[in-house]
Design a protein around this motif. Structure first.
Motif, PDB file in Angstrom:
ATOM      1  N   ILE A  36     131.860   4.182   2.958  1.00 34.63           N
ATOM      2  CA  ILE A  36     132.433   4.557   1.677  1.00 34.63           C
ATOM      3  C   ILE A  36     131.348   4.455   0.622  1.00 34.63           C
ATOM      4  O   ILE A  36     130.680   3.432   0.504  1.00 34.63           O
ATOM      5  CB  ILE A  36     133.611   3.648   1.307  1.00 34.63           C
ATOM      6  N   LYS A  38     131.266   5.037  -6.413  1.00 33.09           N
ATOM      7  CA  LYS A  38     130.689   5.681  -7.576  1.00 33.09           C
ATOM      8  C   LYS A  38     131.130   4.917  -8.814  1.00 33.09           C
ATOM      9  O   LYS A  38     131.975   4.037  -8.749  1.00 33.09           O
ATOM     10  CB  LYS A  38     131.125   7.134  -7.657  1.00 33.09           C
ATOM     11  N   SER A  85     135.739  23.200  -5.611  1.00 32.04           N
ATOM     12  CA  SER A  85     135.309  22.146  -4.690  1.00 32.04           C
ATOM     13  C   SER A  85     136.312  21.986  -3.550  1.00 32.04           C
ATOM     14  O   SER A  85     135.932  21.819  -2.388  1.00 32.04           O
ATOM     15  CB  SER A  85     135.156  20.836  -5.456  1.00 32.04           C
ATOM     16  N   ASP A 129     135.630  22.597   0.401  1.00 28.59           N
ATOM     17  CA  ASP A 129     135.917  21.553   1.393  1.00 28.59           C
ATOM     18  C   ASP A 129     136.806  22.089   2.505  1.00 28.59           C
ATOM     19  O   ASP A 129     136.558  21.846   3.694  1.00 28.59           O
ATOM     20  CB  ASP A 129     136.582  20.349   0.735  1.00 28.59           C
ATOM     21  N   TYR A 175     142.146  10.079  -2.179  1.00 28.60           N
ATOM     22  CA  TYR A 175     140.786  10.178  -2.707  1.00 28.60           C
ATOM     23  C   TYR A 175     139.769   9.612  -1.714  1.00 28.60           C
ATOM     24  O   TYR A 175     138.692  10.172  -1.517  1.00 28.60           O
ATOM     25  CB  TYR A 175     140.654   9.446  -4.036  1.00 28.60           C
ATOM     26  N   GLU A 176     140.120   8.503  -1.079  1.00 25.99           N
ATOM     27  CA  GLU A 176     139.215   7.905  -0.099  1.00 25.99           C
ATOM     28  C   GLU A 176     139.020   8.846   1.088  1.00 25.99           C
ATOM     29  O   GLU A 176     137.906   9.012   1.586  1.00 25.99           O
ATOM     30  CB  GLU A 176     139.772   6.564   0.381  1.00 25.99           C
ATOM     31  N   ARG A 181     136.643  11.587   0.010  1.00 25.64           N
ATOM     32  CA  ARG A 181     135.259  11.092  -0.034  1.00 25.64           C
ATOM     33  C   ARG A 181     134.684  10.964   1.374  1.00 25.64           C
ATOM     34  O   ARG A 181     133.540  11.367   1.636  1.00 25.64           O
ATOM     35  CB  ARG A 181     135.193   9.735  -0.745  1.00 25.64           C
ATOM     36  N   ASN A 182     135.465  10.412   2.286  1.00 21.54           N
ATOM     37  CA  ASN A 182     134.991  10.247   3.664  1.00 21.54           C
ATOM     38  C   ASN A 182     134.800  11.586   4.364  1.00 21.54           C
ATOM     39  O   ASN A 182     133.828  11.769   5.111  1.00 21.54           O
ATOM     40  CB  ASN A 182     135.957   9.369   4.457  1.00 21.54           C
ATOM     41  N   ARG A 202     134.071  14.457   2.916  1.00 18.11           N
ATOM     42  CA  ARG A 202     132.866  15.069   2.351  1.00 18.11           C
ATOM     43  C   ARG A 202     131.612  14.417   2.919  1.00 18.11           C
ATOM     44  O   ARG A 202     130.631  15.101   3.237  1.00 18.11           O
ATOM     45  CB  ARG A 202     132.871  14.963   0.837  1.00 18.11           C
ATOM     46  N   ALA A 203     131.634  13.086   3.058  1.00 18.32           N
ATOM     47  CA  ALA A 203     130.476  12.392   3.619  1.00 18.32           C
ATOM     48  C   ALA A 203     130.236  12.830   5.059  1.00 18.32           C
ATOM     49  O   ALA A 203     129.096  13.071   5.466  1.00 18.32           O
ATOM     50  CB  ALA A 203     130.676  10.879   3.543  1.00 18.32           C
TER      51      ALA A 203
END
Length: 104
Positions: free
Chosen positions: A6, A9, A23, A27, A61-62, A65-66, A68-69
């Motif tokens: 994680i 930011k 975006s 994705d 949201y998490e 983020r994961n 996208r990572a």
């Protein structure tokens, strides 16, 4: 599969939309191109009554983020590069083992 790291930011509020359409579409296109079945990745909705929306939203949201990572890692080819390094090391160790066996 181990959980993705994680990236935290700044917690400062942003003036941008939290999920801009461009975006989000990018994705979704990347997920589709990677042949990822979201039904298998997403958790089923919670049946617990009284679950706060904020908790669900933060989990969403998490996940974004994961995801996208993970897609960034796949784009960079980091996993393939590490696999190539491991393969070269394995070949070198097999050569050493072959050399040791031939001296016996």
């Amino acid at each position: 599969m181990p959980p993705l790291p994680i990236v935290l930011k700044d917690s400062k509020p942003s003036k941008q939309s939290p999920l801009p359409l461009s975006s989000t579409l990018a994705d979704l296109a990347a997920i589709k191109a990677a042949h990822i079945d979201l039904k298998k990745v997403l958790l089923p909705p919670s049946d617990v009554p009284g679950t706060p929306t904020d908790v669900t939203l933060e989990a969403s949201y998490e996940f974004v983020r994961n995801a996208r990572a993970a897609l960034d890692i796949q784009k960079r080819g980091a996993v393939d590069a590490e696999g190539d390094k491991m393969e070269k090391i394995r070949e070198q160790l097999e050569d050493v083992l072959h050399g040791l066996r031939s001296t016996e």
